[in-house]
Design a protein around this motif. Sequence first.
Motif, mmCIF file in Angstrom:
data_model
loop_
_atom_site.group_PDB
_atom_site.id
_atom_site.type_symbol
_atom_site.label_atom_id
_atom_site.label_comp_id
_atom_site.label_asym_id
_atom_site.label_seq_id
_atom_site.Cartn_x
_atom_site.Cartn_y
_atom_site.Cartn_z
ATOM 1 N N HIS A 1 0.832 -1.201 0.000
ATOM 2 C CA HIS A 1 0.000 0.000 0.000
ATOM 3 C C HIS A 1 0.873 1.261 0.000
ATOM 4 O O HIS A 1 0.643 2.180 -0.783
ATOM 5 C CB HIS A 1 -0.930 -0.013 1.213
ATOM 6 N N TYR B 1 -1.773 0.011 -3.320
ATOM 7 C CA TYR B 1 -2.710 -1.115 -3.350
ATOM 8 C C TYR B 1 -2.783 -1.735 -1.968
ATOM 9 O O TYR B 1 -1.733 -2.077 -1.413
ATOM 10 C CB TYR B 1 -2.280 -2.185 -4.348
ATOM 11 N N TRP C 1 -6.468 2.167 2.640
ATOM 12 C CA TRP C 1 -6.031 1.228 3.664
ATOM 13 C C TRP C 1 -7.257 0.750 4.438
ATOM 14 O O TRP C 1 -8.055 1.557 4.942
ATOM 15 C CB TRP C 1 -5.012 1.863 4.601
#
Length: 152
Positions: A22, A27, A31
């Motif tokens: 992340h 990604y 979160w």
Amino acid sequence: MHIRPRRDEDLEHLVHVLRRTHDDDGYPAHWPDDPVAWLTPPGHRSAWAAWSSGSVVGHVGLAAPAADAAPLVTRLVVHPDHRGQGIADALLAAAEGSAGSPVLRLDVTEETPGAWRLYERRGWRLIHRSPADWAKPDGTVPTMRWYEKRLR
């Protein structure tokens, strides 16, 4: 590298892999409030973890959002320091080999060409493009690429 079915004790380590992914790549775009639950989405059927040098370095799951739908490959993530070693390829092979269905599907954002090139190299076929039903933190809506792979 070793791929095996994910165990409960892997989840804490996978949260660290997910956090690093992340932070480095965005990604997932947002979160999750509960990253362990995010790794086990609705319709979860099975998941695999990749290990290298004594550490968990990757993950992939299969989910079936509806009883009559093709299973989806979900939550494919590889620690940024371990990319380029065939880990994502091996995780996908594990999911494909255990699908129990003649067809698998997945989606990926248009802005992640490394991911969708991997899928295409493994024989996945682009079947659809559409705007996501979610927005990134900056408010933009990414374009999703939907893929399908016939296994039999």
